[in-house]
Design a protein around this motif. Structure first.
Motif, mmCIF file in Angstrom:
data_model
loop_
_atom_site.group_PDB
_atom_site.id
_atom_site.type_symbol
_atom_site.label_atom_id
_atom_site.label_comp_id
_atom_site.label_asym_id
_atom_site.label_seq_id
_atom_site.Cartn_x
_atom_site.Cartn_y
_atom_site.Cartn_z
ATOM 1 N N PRO A 103 3.874 -11.612 -40.974
ATOM 2 C CA PRO A 103 5.129 -12.360 -40.868
ATOM 3 C C PRO A 103 6.148 -11.665 -39.955
ATOM 4 C CG PRO A 103 4.341 -12.451 -43.113
ATOM 5 C CD PRO A 103 3.441 -11.479 -42.373
ATOM 6 N N SER A 104 6.206 -10.345 -40.003
ATOM 7 C CA SER A 104 7.155 -9.615 -39.153
ATOM 8 C C SER A 104 6.811 -9.765 -37.672
ATOM 9 C CB SER A 104 7.176 -8.126 -39.522
ATOM 10 O OG SER A 104 7.689 -7.964 -40.817
ATOM 11 N N ALA A 105 5.531 -9.648 -37.334
ATOM 12 C CA ALA A 105 5.121 -9.778 -35.936
ATOM 13 C C ALA A 105 5.387 -11.195 -35.433
ATOM 14 C CB ALA A 105 3.642 -9.427 -35.783
ATOM 15 N N ALA A 106 5.099 -12.193 -36.261
ATOM 16 C CA ALA A 106 5.343 -13.582 -35.859
ATOM 17 C C ALA A 106 6.838 -13.822 -35.664
ATOM 18 C CB ALA A 106 4.771 -14.541 -36.899
ATOM 19 N N PHE A 107 7.662 -13.276 -36.549
ATOM 20 C CA PHE A 107 9.108 -13.436 -36.420
ATOM 21 C C PHE A 107 9.607 -12.784 -35.132
ATOM 22 C CE2 PHE A 107 13.551 -12.196 -37.258
ATOM 23 C CZ PHE A 107 14.073 -13.447 -37.488
ATOM 24 N N ARG A 108 9.082 -11.607 -34.800
ATOM 25 C CA ARG A 108 9.474 -10.951 -33.549
ATOM 26 C C ARG A 108 9.104 -11.819 -32.350
ATOM 27 N NH1 ARG A 108 8.423 -6.297 -36.577
ATOM 28 N NH2 ARG A 108 6.216 -6.266 -36.088
ATOM 29 N N GLN A 109 7.939 -12.503 -32.406
ATOM 30 C CA GLN A 109 7.549 -13.399 -31.321
ATOM 31 C C GLN A 109 8.523 -14.571 -31.194
ATOM 32 O OE1 GLN A 109 3.500 -14.690 -31.785
ATOM 33 N NE2 GLN A 109 2.659 -12.664 -31.367
ATOM 34 N N VAL A 110 8.953 -15.118 -32.334
ATOM 35 C CA VAL A 110 9.914 -16.233 -32.322
ATOM 36 C C VAL A 110 11.222 -15.775 -31.684
ATOM 37 C CG1 VAL A 110 11.343 -17.724 -33.782
ATOM 38 C CG2 VAL A 110 8.912 -17.445 -34.292
ATOM 39 N N VAL A 111 11.718 -14.611 -32.097
ATOM 40 C CA VAL A 111 12.976 -14.098 -31.553
ATOM 41 C C VAL A 111 12.829 -13.830 -30.053
ATOM 42 C CG1 VAL A 111 14.602 -12.160 -31.602
ATOM 43 C CG2 VAL A 111 13.782 -13.161 -33.743
ATOM 44 N N ALA A 112 11.711 -13.245 -29.650
ATOM 45 C CA ALA A 112 11.492 -12.963 -28.229
ATOM 46 C C ALA A 112 11.486 -14.257 -27.424
ATOM 47 C CB ALA A 112 10.177 -12.205 -28.038
ATOM 48 N N LYS A 113 10.810 -15.289 -27.936
ATOM 49 C CA LYS A 113 10.732 -16.576 -27.221
ATOM 50 C C LYS A 113 12.108 -17.227 -27.121
ATOM 51 C CE LYS A 113 8.713 -20.146 -25.404
ATOM 52 N NZ LYS A 113 8.408 -20.114 -24.009
ATOM 53 N N LEU A 114 12.863 -17.229 -28.211
ATOM 54 C CA LEU A 114 14.169 -17.877 -28.211
ATOM 55 C C LEU A 114 15.197 -17.153 -27.350
ATOM 56 C CD1 LEU A 114 14.495 -18.932 -31.964
ATOM 57 C CD2 LEU A 114 14.002 -20.391 -30.004
ATOM 58 N N THR A 115 15.011 -15.865 -27.137
ATOM 59 C CA THR A 115 15.998 -15.088 -26.394
ATOM 60 C C THR A 115 15.505 -14.636 -25.020
ATOM 61 O OG1 THR A 115 15.267 -13.027 -27.453
ATOM 62 C CG2 THR A 115 17.072 -14.235 -28.518
ATOM 63 N N GLU A 116 14.327 -15.113 -24.576
ATOM 64 C CA GLU A 116 13.758 -14.606 -23.335
ATOM 65 C C GLU A 116 14.612 -14.869 -22.103
ATOM 66 O OE1 GLU A 116 9.914 -16.331 -22.883
ATOM 67 O OE2 GLU A 116 10.680 -18.361 -22.725
ATOM 68 N N ASN A 117 15.390 -15.938 -22.077
ATOM 69 C CA ASN A 117 16.204 -16.258 -20.898
ATOM 70 C C ASN A 117 17.637 -15.763 -21.021
ATOM 71 O OD1 ASN A 117 14.110 -17.543 -19.561
ATOM 72 N ND2 ASN A 117 14.489 -19.461 -20.648
ATOM 73 N N MET A 118 17.909 -15.012 -22.052
ATOM 74 C CA MET A 118 19.281 -14.535 -22.260
ATOM 75 C C MET A 118 19.519 -13.218 -21.535
ATOM 76 S SD MET A 118 20.039 -15.376 -26.257
ATOM 77 C CE MET A 118 21.664 -14.654 -26.118
ATOM 78 N N ALA A 119 20.706 -13.095 -21.011
ATOM 79 C CA ALA A 119 21.128 -11.821 -20.430
ATOM 80 C C ALA A 119 21.560 -10.921 -21.583
ATOM 81 C CB ALA A 119 22.279 -12.053 -19.461
ATOM 82 N N PRO A 120 21.773 -9.643 -21.323
ATOM 83 C CA PRO A 120 22.236 -8.756 -22.391
ATOM 84 C C PRO A 120 23.513 -9.293 -23.047
ATOM 85 C CG PRO A 120 21.654 -7.496 -20.438
ATOM 86 C CD PRO A 120 21.565 -8.949 -20.071
ATOM 87 N N ALA A 121 23.736 -8.921 -24.282
ATOM 88 C CA ALA A 121 24.893 -9.404 -25.053
ATOM 89 C C ALA A 121 26.183 -9.214 -24.271
ATOM 90 C CB ALA A 121 24.971 -8.655 -26.380
ATOM 91 N N GLY A 122 27.027 -10.238 -24.314
ATOM 92 C CA GLY A 122 28.320 -10.156 -23.650
ATOM 93 C C GLY A 122 28.318 -10.707 -22.232
ATOM 94 N N ASP A 123 27.152 -11.008 -21.664
ATOM 95 C CA ASP A 123 27.070 -11.537 -20.305
ATOM 96 C C ASP A 123 27.341 -13.038 -20.339
ATOM 97 O OD1 ASP A 123 26.463 -12.345 -17.747
ATOM 98 O OD2 ASP A 123 24.646 -11.133 -17.593
ATOM 99 N N ALA A 124 28.370 -13.488 -19.646
ATOM 100 C CA ALA A 124 28.764 -14.899 -19.669
ATOM 101 C C ALA A 124 27.718 -15.794 -19.028
ATOM 102 C CB ALA A 124 30.104 -15.077 -18.960
ATOM 103 N N ALA A 125 26.896 -15.263 -18.141
ATOM 104 C CA ALA A 125 25.892 -16.071 -17.456
ATOM 105 C C ALA A 125 24.562 -16.062 -18.190
ATOM 106 C CB ALA A 125 25.706 -15.546 -16.036
ATOM 107 N N ALA A 126 24.586 -15.888 -19.515
ATOM 108 C CA ALA A 126 23.356 -15.770 -20.294
ATOM 109 C C ALA A 126 22.516 -17.038 -20.251
ATOM 110 C CB ALA A 126 23.676 -15.410 -21.739
ATOM 111 N N ALA A 127 23.126 -18.194 -20.257
ATOM 112 C CA ALA A 127 22.358 -19.438 -20.278
ATOM 113 C C ALA A 127 21.949 -19.833 -18.868
ATOM 114 C CB ALA A 127 23.191 -20.551 -20.900
ATOM 115 N N PRO A 128 20.672 -20.200 -18.691
ATOM 116 C CA PRO A 128 20.268 -20.669 -17.371
ATOM 117 C C PRO A 128 21.004 -21.955 -17.039
ATOM 118 C CG PRO A 128 18.472 -20.869 -18.972
ATOM 119 C CD PRO A 128 19.599 -20.188 -19.656
#
Length: 178
Positions: A32-57
């Motif tokens: 379950p932990s590995a699968a959750f990490r995959q979900v988080v990685a997929k959902l955040t793959e296009n995000m810039a580091p925290a605080g970057d206003a241009a995070a959304a494509p």
């Protein structure tokens, strides 16, 4: 008081989703932990580091539009949204997405039904695995010609549940602008 020894740990109460999550993980041979990490990685793959206003494509940026509805139009939207398990805003977005050719837009009820269906199919697959593993000498044990049929049905169930899981994931991605 937060646990400072593991600052990257997240504890989640999955409630009614726990069994489905465990079944999904077992189907994909993940913890379950590995699968959750995959979900988080997929959902955040296009995000810039925290605080970057241009995070959304650019394609995922949201634009606010205000529309004027008559009382009858609003009641219609609210009734449709409630019947299909959406908020009124999400129902309108689902309608637009469907018209854009982005496939089915599942509401809460459809997602719950698909998840329940997958859970039942995984239960059947598990029972078939048990049947296939029974010693042939036991009363009620499988006949040798039954084993390939059981194996084929298990493969088809696994393929189907994976396909449904992918459809659910694609549907969830749509709501996040991916």
């Amino acid at each position: 008081m937060p646990d400072c020894s593991r600052p990257n740990r997240i504890n989640i109460d999955l409630g009614p989703y726990k069994q489905r999550w465990v079944a999904y993980c077992a189907l994909h041979q993940l913890t379950p932990s590995a699968a959750f990490r995959q979900v988080v990685a997929k959902l955040t793959e296009n995000m810039a580091p925290a605080g970057d206003a241009a995070a959304a494509p650019p394609a995922a940026r949201k634009h606010r539009k205000e529309i004027g509805l008559t009382d009858a139009e609003l009641r219609f939207i609210e009734a449709c949204a409630e019947a299909e398990g959406f908020s009124p805003t999400r129902w309108i977005i689902a309608l637009i997405q469907a018209r854009m050719g982005n496939g089915a837009q599942f509401g809460q009820y459809e997602l719950a039904a698909l998840g329940k269906s997958n859970l039942m199919l995984l239960t059947i697959a598990r029972q078939l695995r048990q049947i296939a593993g029974m010693p042939q000498g036991l009363a009620g044990g499988p006949m040798p010609e039954l084993l390939p049929v059981v194996a084929e049905v298990r493969i088809r169930i696994a393929n189907h549940t994976a396909e449904v899981a992918q459809a659910i994931a694609r549907n969830m991605e749509r709501w996040h602008g991916k």
